[in-house]
Write an enzyme that holds these catalytic residues in place. Structure first.
Site, PDB file in Angstrom:
ATOM      1  N   LEU A 198       3.733   8.450  39.634  1.00 52.16           N
ATOM      2  CA  LEU A 198       3.205  10.045  39.659  1.00 52.16           C
ATOM      3  C   LEU A 198       3.063   9.767  41.557  1.00 52.16           C
ATOM      4  O   LEU A 198       2.195   8.545  41.804  1.00 52.16           O
ATOM      5  CB  LEU A 198       1.791  10.399  39.123  1.00 52.16           C
ATOM      6  CG  LEU A 198       2.216  11.279  37.329  1.00 52.16           C
ATOM      7  CD1 LEU A 198       1.130  11.062  36.511  1.00 52.16           C
ATOM      8  CD2 LEU A 198       3.232  12.367  37.421  1.00 52.16           C
TER       9      LEU A 198
ATOM     10  N   LYS B 261      -7.132   0.792  37.284  1.00 52.36           N
ATOM     11  CA  LYS B 261      -6.882   1.666  37.440  1.00 52.36           C
ATOM     12  C   LYS B 261      -7.716   2.436  38.476  1.00 52.36           C
ATOM     13  O   LYS B 261      -7.968   3.107  39.683  1.00 52.36           O
ATOM     14  CB  LYS B 261      -5.657   2.891  37.060  1.00 52.36           C
ATOM     15  CG  LYS B 261      -4.375   2.186  36.200  1.00 52.36           C
ATOM     16  CD  LYS B 261      -4.559   2.466  35.272  1.00 52.36           C
ATOM     17  CE  LYS B 261      -2.584   2.160  34.468  1.00 52.36           C
ATOM     18  NZ  LYS B 261      -2.466   3.049  33.692  1.00 52.36           N
TER      19      LYS B 261
END
Length: 814
Positions: free
Chosen positions: A612, A681
């Site tokens: 993504l 993340k």
């Protein structure tokens, strides 16, 4: 009249000499002069033998034996039995003369320049005799004429200067009365006015041919060698180099001066005034057009015509405040070097007059430094001038072209191209004619520099990327497969040529400088050497290829810690390994700074959301002046997959096992389930948003027991999941009873961050998140209420590989 010169490779053996005969026999009718070099390698053998003899090393006889064997074997293969006796007898007679000269050097233990000239001339004397006699045997109307009777020089043995007035007279008188259609002349050799044997320097056979061409007003001069003309760069170093169809005399002189060995630099000068065309042809591919050299070309000719280089250069610098405003410094410097017969290749001087820097052959550097220190001893003793500085291990590269002066920005383009590939420039020079831009660089960078510049100026904007891939497991194999399928598309549509040069897994590693065939990379890797991280880094740096990219497809901490060593060498880094960017902030910042300093992109799009475009979107928000205020996200495709597939009809351990098998989790699934992966993340997103934060600042509300978190291997971990199934069923039941779904959510708000399992009600953006999808909500100054949402598959080998692929393409466009 036509002049054909055949170099040492062209006459290296009997097979090649037969090719020379065929080329000669196919020439149009009319007088032709054939100039020949010594058999390939013989001149070096002669010089080595003489050097050994002068040192009273009896092994010089071994070299004499090699020389004798070469010539006798060549003659025996060329001549029929009935002709051999006379030919071999003459060869042996000349070799006996040579042996006598060598014995003299051996007995006295020294040799002079005069003796050296006489000894090395035997290579051409022998080859020209053999070739002329072979021509006669084959029915050609040939005669042998000694170059010593045609070309007259001064008495400067070892560096003779041609007396063109006498030489032109000698040549004109001889060829005016010569009735032979074909005359063979030994190249390189000449004689002094007093009759002594002299030579025209290494490469002097080209010079001989040019002198004869000018003296006889020849219609053309052809230089026959082992390549099909002068190339845009050295084809041995630049595989994409192409032969130039047509160049000017001036361009040819510049290229030959800067190392284009197919043409001896002084060759052009004798024919330039009379505008006699020169052709560079290939003896082994005579049908090729080669390169034609004539007067200046039309203005529309390509701006940069060629890229060349000179190896083994040293920079000698003289500097000091005592030089400023003092006349005569340069004169003394160059006079000193002239007295030592040292040729200056490059000159650059600071406008402040504080320093003068010159480039010379490395072999002369020691003598140059010593003589200059003596010449400026007084100034050095008073600290007005510093002792001479010498830098070794350098080379010169040069862009060359007649039309360069009419185009702006070439220097900037050249230096920018080199800078992006970590090629440091030590000195720069550009002539007033603007036909040449020269730069001194580290000799180890020559191949990379030539290929980089050639790609920029000659290869129709096709950019070559050289990949070194660490980790070729599930994701790595998918990446290589995608690359193999898209290779032609990238080249054709995007003008990108991607080569995989090195690959490694935990057991084996493989390097192939010309590129690894991706159809069978796995079999090739099995035959590679044992994997070693240090040797892998050394291999990348030693190859020193342009546009190099290190691709990390591991989850290994040691590999992540090596990124700085690549970036500092201008090797770009692409990684899906989150460890580096989620390590302590200073280490993360250092990598970012190294990437900027060395113009080496450091891309890690797949660290968050696999394929993504999350980080790319975030980067553009920040660049455009927006500011992130809040982040809410489901960032673990593996955890989303697990909780989307877990219910009262399954077991938690079974779902996690399936996620592992499908490639949604790390090899160690505890990294995902413990929340550490999500913490990394969200930390990366926070840092890329412009905030400083450490991993320890993030609150982790883990749903695993301490016993599960303490396990040391996957077997023990899965056993704890089985044992604690009731607890997982309880989590599911509580969420279900509240009409909610379990989602592992990462949040950043008001400078604080946390990760943990949450109940997500219907209507929430996260509720309908299916499979392994990720979703990120960016609240910014421009998106304060309705966030910018990015949603899609956030795990899996294919999408992660595609994200890595996308980063590679981003670098290609850097």
């Amino acid at each position: 009249m036509k002049i054909l010169k055949f170099g040492g490779t062209s006459v290296a053996n009997s097979d090649n000499i037969k090719l020379v005969k065929d080329i000669t026999a196919n020439q149009p009718k009319g007088k032709t002069i054939i100039v020949v070099s010594a058999l390939g390698g013989v001149t070096d053998l002669l010089l080595t033998a003489l050097d050994l003899a002068s040192k009273q090393d009896i092994s010089y006889e071994d070299y004499l034996n090699q020389i004798e064997d070469r010539h006798l074997k060549t003659a025996q293969e060329l001549f029929s039995v009935q002709h051999q006796s006379k030919i071999l007898s003459e060869i042996k007679s000349k070799l006996n003369e040579l042996e006598t000269l060598m014995e003299g050097a051996y007995l006295i233990g020294e040799h002079t320049a005069k003796l050296s000239d006489k000894v090395v001339s035997y290579g051409e004397l022998l080859s020209s005799f053999i070739i002329s006699e072979y021509f006669k045997q084959e029915g050609l109307e040939a005669a042998l004429k000694s170059g010593r009777e045609l070309i007259i020089t001064n008495d400067n043995f070892g560096n003779a200067v041609v007396d063109f007035e006498l030489t032109n007279t000698q040549c004109a008188n001889f060829f005016k009365n010569d009735t032979h259609a074909l005359t063979v002349v030994p190249g390189f050799v000449s004689s002094s006015r007093s009759g002594g044997a002299t030579t025209l320097g290494r490469g002097g056979s080209d010079y001989t041919a040019a002198i004869l061409a000018a003296a006889t007003d020849a219609e053309a001069l052809e230089i026959w060698t082992d390549v099909s003309g002068m190339f845009t760069a050295n084809p041995k170093l630049v595989k994409q180099a192409k032969a130039m169809e047509h160049i000017s005399y001036e361009e040819a002189m510049e290229l030959s001066h800067f190392g284009a060995k197919v043409l001896y630099p002084p060759t052009v000068q004798p024919v330039l005034k009379k505008e006699i065309p020169i052709s560079i042809k290939n003896t082994f591919q005579p049908e090729k057009a080669g390169t034609l050299i004539t007067k200046s070309l039309a203005p529309e000719a390509r701006t940069v015509r060629g890229i060349s280089h000179i190896d083994a250069i040293s920079l000698v610098s003289l500097e000091g405040a005592g030089m400023v405003g003092i006349s005569g410094i340069s004169k003394r410097l160059f006079e000193t070097l002239s007295q030592e017969n040292i040729n200056v290749v490059l000159i650059t001087q600071a406008s402040s007059e504080h320093s003068i820097c010159i480039g010379i052959a490395a072999k002369d550097a020691k003598v140059a430094a010593s003589s200059l220190n003596k010449a400026f001893a007084y100034e050095i003793s008073t600290n007005a001038i510093q002792p001479v500085k010498v830098e070794d291990g350098l080379a010169i590269i040069a862009l060359i072209g007649d039309s360069m002066k009419n185009h702006q920005g070439l220097s900037g383009k050249m230096f920018s191209t080199l800078g992006k590939n970590n090629v440091n420039i030590r000195a720069i020079a550009q002539g007033a004619s603007e036909r040449n831009i020269s730069a001194v660089i580290n000799a180890l960078d020559v191949k990379k520099a030539l290929n980089t510049l050639h790609e920029t100026f000659f290869e129709e904007n096709i950019k070559q990327l050289n990949l070194f891939v660490m980790g070729v497991g599930n994701v790595g194999a998918k990446f290589l497969s995608q690359l193999r399928h898209q290779k032609e598309y990238l080249r054709k549509e995007l003008k990108i040529n991607v080569r995989v040069i090195g690959i490694s897994n935990s057991r084996k590693m493989l390097f192939q400088e010309n590129g690894i065939l991706l159809d069978h990379w796995d079999k090739a890797l099995q035959e590679g050497q044992a994997a070693d991280l240090e040797k892998f880094i050394f291999g990348v740096n030693q190859l020193n290829l342009r546009n190099s990219i290190f691709v990390d497809i591991t989850a290994n901490q040691t590999v992540a810690q090596s990124y700085g060593r690549y970036l500092s060498k201008s090797v770009s880094v692409v990684t899906c390994n989150k460890i580096a960017c989620s390590s302590d902030y200073d280490s993360y910042k250092k990598l970012k700074d190294l990437a900027k300093e060395y113009h080496a992109p450091f891309l890690f799009e797949t660290n968050v959301g696999a394929g993504l475009p999350i980080l790319d979107t975030l980067k553009h928000l920040i660049i455009s002046g927006d500011k992130v205020t809040k982040i809410q996200a489901v960032l673990s495709g593996s955890l989303n997959y697990v909780f989307n597939n877990f219910d009262q009809n399954t077991t938690f351990a079974a779902v996690v096992k399936k996620a592992q098998e499908e490639g949604y989790t790390e090899p160690d699934p505890k990294i995902d389930l413990s929340g550490i992966d999500v913490m990394r993340k969200i930390l990366i997103l926070i840092r890329e948003s412009g905030y400083r934060m450490e991993l320890s600042d993030i609150a982790n509300k883990s749903f695993l027991s301490q016993k599960s978190l303490s396990t040391k291997n996957n077997k023990d971990f899965f056993e704890t999941l089985v044992a604690e199934e009731a607890q997982f069923q309880k989590l599911y039941k509580e969420a279900s009873e509240n009409n909610c779904k379990l989602k592992y959510v990462a949040e950043f708000n008001d400078g604080k961050a946390s990760v943990g399992l949450q109940h997500i009600p219907k209507g929430h953006d996260f509720y309908h998140l299916e499979g392994s999808d990720n979703i990120i909500l960016f609240f910014t100054q421009r998106y304060p209420v309705q966030p910018l949402i990015i949603k899609g598959a956030g795990a899996g080998a294919d999408v992660t590989a595609s994200g890595i692929f996308a980063d590679i393409i981003r670098i290609a466009n850097f």
